[in-house]
Design a protein around this motif. Structure first.
Motif, PDB file in Angstrom:
ATOM      1  N   VAL A  11      -9.723   2.852  -3.186  1.00  0.00           N
ATOM      2  CA  VAL A  11      -8.999   3.851  -4.043  1.00  0.00           C
ATOM      3  C   VAL A  11      -7.681   4.284  -3.590  1.00  0.00           C
ATOM      4  O   VAL A  11      -7.690   4.501  -2.306  1.00  0.00           O
ATOM      5  CB  VAL A  11      -9.889   4.922  -4.610  1.00  0.00           C
ATOM      6  CG1 VAL A  11     -10.134   5.871  -3.736  1.00  0.00           C
ATOM      7  CG2 VAL A  11      -9.246   5.712  -5.790  1.00  0.00           C
ATOM      8  N   ILE A  12      -6.668   4.630  -4.452  1.00  0.00           N
ATOM      9  CA  ILE A  12      -5.354   5.038  -3.726  1.00  0.00           C
ATOM     10  C   ILE A  12      -5.371   6.545  -3.327  1.00  0.00           C
ATOM     11  O   ILE A  12      -6.087   7.256  -4.256  1.00  0.00           O
ATOM     12  CB  ILE A  12      -4.164   4.972  -4.870  1.00  0.00           C
ATOM     13  CG1 ILE A  12      -3.972   3.538  -5.335  1.00  0.00           C
ATOM     14  CG2 ILE A  12      -3.044   5.718  -4.438  1.00  0.00           C
ATOM     15  CD1 ILE A  12      -3.149   3.216  -6.523  1.00  0.00           C
ATOM     16  N   GLU A  13      -5.205   6.941  -2.242  1.00  0.00           N
ATOM     17  CA  GLU A  13      -5.229   7.982  -1.679  1.00  0.00           C
ATOM     18  C   GLU A  13      -4.062   8.993  -1.624  1.00  0.00           C
ATOM     19  O   GLU A  13      -4.029  10.254  -2.381  1.00  0.00           O
ATOM     20  CB  GLU A  13      -6.026   8.130  -0.244  1.00  0.00           C
ATOM     21  CG  GLU A  13      -7.267   7.656  -0.460  1.00  0.00           C
ATOM     22  CD  GLU A  13      -7.890   7.544   0.969  1.00  0.00           C
ATOM     23  OE1 GLU A  13      -7.635   8.492   2.129  1.00  0.00           O
ATOM     24  OE2 GLU A  13      -9.212   6.819   1.104  1.00  0.00           O
ATOM     25  N   SER A  14      -2.976   8.326  -1.172  1.00  0.00           N
ATOM     26  CA  SER A  14      -1.661   9.067  -1.415  1.00  0.00           C
ATOM     27  C   SER A  14      -0.735   7.840  -1.226  1.00  0.00           C
ATOM     28  O   SER A  14      -0.915   6.648  -0.738  1.00  0.00           O
ATOM     29  CB  SER A  14      -1.462   9.996  -0.229  1.00  0.00           C
ATOM     30  OG  SER A  14      -1.552   9.522   0.911  1.00  0.00           O
ATOM     31  N   GLN A  15       0.799   8.017  -1.425  1.00  0.00           N
ATOM     32  CA  GLN A  15       1.706   7.116  -1.386  1.00  0.00           C
ATOM     33  C   GLN A  15       1.776   6.723   0.150  1.00  0.00           C
ATOM     34  O   GLN A  15       1.937   5.658   0.567  1.00  0.00           O
ATOM     35  CB  GLN A  15       3.160   7.700  -1.989  1.00  0.00           C
ATOM     36  CG  GLN A  15       4.093   6.512  -1.710  1.00  0.00           C
ATOM     37  CD  GLN A  15       5.335   6.742  -2.524  1.00  0.00           C
ATOM     38  OE1 GLN A  15       5.078   6.983  -3.752  1.00  0.00           O
ATOM     39  NE2 GLN A  15       6.556   6.921  -1.793  1.00  0.00           N
ATOM     40  N   SER A  16       2.010   7.655   1.254  1.00  0.00           N
ATOM     41  CA  SER A  16       1.940   7.227   2.387  1.00  0.00           C
ATOM     42  C   SER A  16       0.627   6.713   3.060  1.00  0.00           C
ATOM     43  O   SER A  16       1.051   5.745   3.736  1.00  0.00           O
ATOM     44  CB  SER A  16       2.147   8.910   3.194  1.00  0.00           C
ATOM     45  OG  SER A  16       0.909   9.480   3.132  1.00  0.00           O
ATOM     46  N   HIS A  17      -0.372   7.021   2.537  1.00  0.00           N
ATOM     47  CA  HIS A  17      -1.557   6.338   3.113  1.00  0.00           C
ATOM     48  C   HIS A  17      -1.451   4.804   2.503  1.00  0.00           C
ATOM     49  O   HIS A  17      -1.714   3.991   3.287  1.00  0.00           O
ATOM     50  CB  HIS A  17      -2.785   7.140   2.584  1.00  0.00           C
ATOM     51  CG  HIS A  17      -4.034   6.409   2.927  1.00  0.00           C
ATOM     52  ND1 HIS A  17      -4.718   5.280   2.150  1.00  0.00           N
ATOM     53  CD2 HIS A  17      -4.861   6.362   4.345  1.00  0.00           C
ATOM     54  CE1 HIS A  17      -5.727   5.036   2.642  1.00  0.00           C
ATOM     55  NE2 HIS A  17      -5.972   5.608   4.102  1.00  0.00           N
ATOM     56  N   ALA A  18      -1.016   4.478   1.203  1.00  0.00           N
ATOM     57  CA  ALA A  18      -1.148   3.179   0.796  1.00  0.00           C
ATOM     58  C   ALA A  18      -0.185   2.376   1.524  1.00  0.00           C
ATOM     59  O   ALA A  18      -0.365   1.218   1.674  1.00  0.00           O
ATOM     60  CB  ALA A  18      -0.711   3.188  -0.683  1.00  0.00           C
ATOM     61  N   ILE A  19       1.211   2.694   1.905  1.00  0.00           N
ATOM     62  CA  ILE A  19       2.068   1.994   2.647  1.00  0.00           C
ATOM     63  C   ILE A  19       1.712   1.843   3.772  1.00  0.00           C
ATOM     64  O   ILE A  19       2.037   0.849   4.257  1.00  0.00           O
ATOM     65  CB  ILE A  19       3.584   2.955   2.566  1.00  0.00           C
ATOM     66  CG1 ILE A  19       4.007   2.785   0.909  1.00  0.00           C
ATOM     67  CG2 ILE A  19       4.487   2.171   3.448  1.00  0.00           C
ATOM     68  CD1 ILE A  19       5.114   3.623   0.741  1.00  0.00           C
ATOM     69  N   LYS A  20       1.114   2.826   4.386  1.00  0.00           N
ATOM     70  CA  LYS A  20       0.664   2.676   5.804  1.00  0.00           C
ATOM     71  C   LYS A  20      -0.411   1.640   5.982  1.00  0.00           C
ATOM     72  O   LYS A  20      -0.261   0.627   6.969  1.00  0.00           O
ATOM     73  CB  LYS A  20      -0.019   3.989   6.353  1.00  0.00           C
ATOM     74  CG  LYS A  20      -0.631   3.687   7.818  1.00  0.00           C
ATOM     75  CD  LYS A  20      -1.293   5.284   8.174  1.00  0.00           C
ATOM     76  CE  LYS A  20      -1.903   5.012   9.549  1.00  0.00           C
ATOM     77  NZ  LYS A  20      -2.615   6.312  10.039  1.00  0.00           N
ATOM     78  N   MET A  21      -1.245   1.888   4.944  1.00  0.00           N
ATOM     79  CA  MET A  21      -2.383   0.604   4.983  1.00  0.00           C
ATOM     80  C   MET A  21      -1.716  -0.650   4.637  1.00  0.00           C
ATOM     81  O   MET A  21      -2.162  -1.918   5.493  1.00  0.00           O
ATOM     82  CB  MET A  21      -3.495   0.943   3.709  1.00  0.00           C
ATOM     83  CG  MET A  21      -4.332   2.165   4.221  1.00  0.00           C
ATOM     84  SD  MET A  21      -5.257   2.021   5.705  1.00  0.00           S
ATOM     85  CE  MET A  21      -6.592   0.890   5.242  1.00  0.00           C
ATOM     86  N   ALA A  22      -0.833  -0.678   3.765  1.00  0.00           N
ATOM     87  CA  ALA A  22      -0.304  -1.970   3.213  1.00  0.00           C
ATOM     88  C   ALA A  22       0.554  -2.718   4.529  1.00  0.00           C
ATOM     89  O   ALA A  22       0.338  -3.918   4.910  1.00  0.00           O
ATOM     90  CB  ALA A  22       0.486  -1.852   2.159  1.00  0.00           C
ATOM     91  N   LYS A  23       1.115  -2.112   5.271  1.00  0.00           N
ATOM     92  CA  LYS A  23       2.189  -2.441   6.496  1.00  0.00           C
ATOM     93  C   LYS A  23       1.048  -2.910   7.441  1.00  0.00           C
ATOM     94  O   LYS A  23       1.415  -3.991   8.076  1.00  0.00           O
ATOM     95  CB  LYS A  23       2.832  -1.187   6.956  1.00  0.00           C
ATOM     96  CG  LYS A  23       4.196  -1.030   6.056  1.00  0.00           C
ATOM     97  CD  LYS A  23       4.753   0.037   6.683  1.00  0.00           C
ATOM     98  CE  LYS A  23       6.244   0.165   5.997  1.00  0.00           C
ATOM     99  NZ  LYS A  23       6.863   1.428   6.419  1.00  0.00           N
TER     100      LYS A  23
END
Length: 230
Positions: free
Chosen positions: A24-36
């Motif tokens: 599940v999406i937790e936050s924008q910063s977390h999503a971008i960090k995970m995606a990178k």
């Protein structure tokens, strides 16, 4: 088996592709960090990847559990991940009214397992022209998904993926059988390693533990705890 290509990701051929990301999406910063991080690992091991995360987990066990940021904020975050990290996006849809908005961001629309036979949702997803990935309900045998495929195809979907997430045998006993998976291989392109293997300790099932099944059916149970795979 039809072959489906999305950028550098291939389904239905001999190469391995991965769908990965936070459940599940937790936050924008977390999503971008995970995606990178996922992208970097993908490039290192040379396995193409689709980024997956949900803006709403509508089937949580408890009504008080965190479900996600919701469709508006969630889609904004996924759009930012797509623009920043340059990965294709997969996310869940739960009701037909969400499909049009989600299709503007996601490259693959995913139908959750418990909704896999919902005709209105399948038709709405098919009409977008997007790739549609349907997770097989735990209550269905692989070959029962033929009717799901027919619904999608008759509604105009040309790119259909099916994900095997295991089959329920009694209470809390979720397993995947190689024999049945082979018979369903013409449509079942993806194996959901996380949800079909997250309830039991790592072991090969002993014959005496699966008496209703034939001993040569190679039934395995795993505890992989790989949060984020589909």
């Amino acid at each position: 088996m039809k072959k489906i290509k999305l950028e550098n990701v291939h389904f239905g051929n001999e190469s391995l592709s991965l769908i990965a990301g936070p459940c599940v999406i937790e936050s924008q910063s977390h999503a971008i960090k995970m995606a990178k991080n996922i992208r970097d690992i993908s490039e290192k091991v040379d396995i193409p990847v689709v980024y997956k995360s949900s803006f709403d987990k509508a089937n949580r066990t408890s009504i008080s559990s965190y479900r996600g940021p919701g469709i508006e904020k969630g889609l904004d975050i996924l759009a930012e991940v797509k623009a920043t990290v340059k990965l294709p996006i997969l996310t869940d849809i739960h009701v037909p009214s969400h499909v049009e908005k989600v299709s503007k961001v996601a490259d693959i629309l995913q139908i959750p397992a418990f909704l896999c036979r919902q005709t209105d949702l399948l038709v709405a997803a098919a009409e977008t022209g997007k790739i549609v990935n349907v997770k097989k309900g735990q209550f269905l045998a692989p070959w029962d998904m033929e009717n799901v495929v027919k619904k999608l195809a008759e509604a105009g979907c040309k790119k259909i993926l099916l994900t095997d997430r295991g089959t329920q045998f009694g209470y809390n006993n979720l397993v995947q059988k190689k024999k049945e998976a082979k018979e369903a291989a013409k449509h079942l392109k993806i194996w959901d390693k996380k949800t079909a293997t997250s309830r039991m300790p790592l072991k090969r099932v002993k014959d005496e533990d699966v008496k209703p099944l034939q001993s040569d059916e190679n039934v395995y149970n795993f505890n992989a705890n790989t949060r984020g795979f589909i």
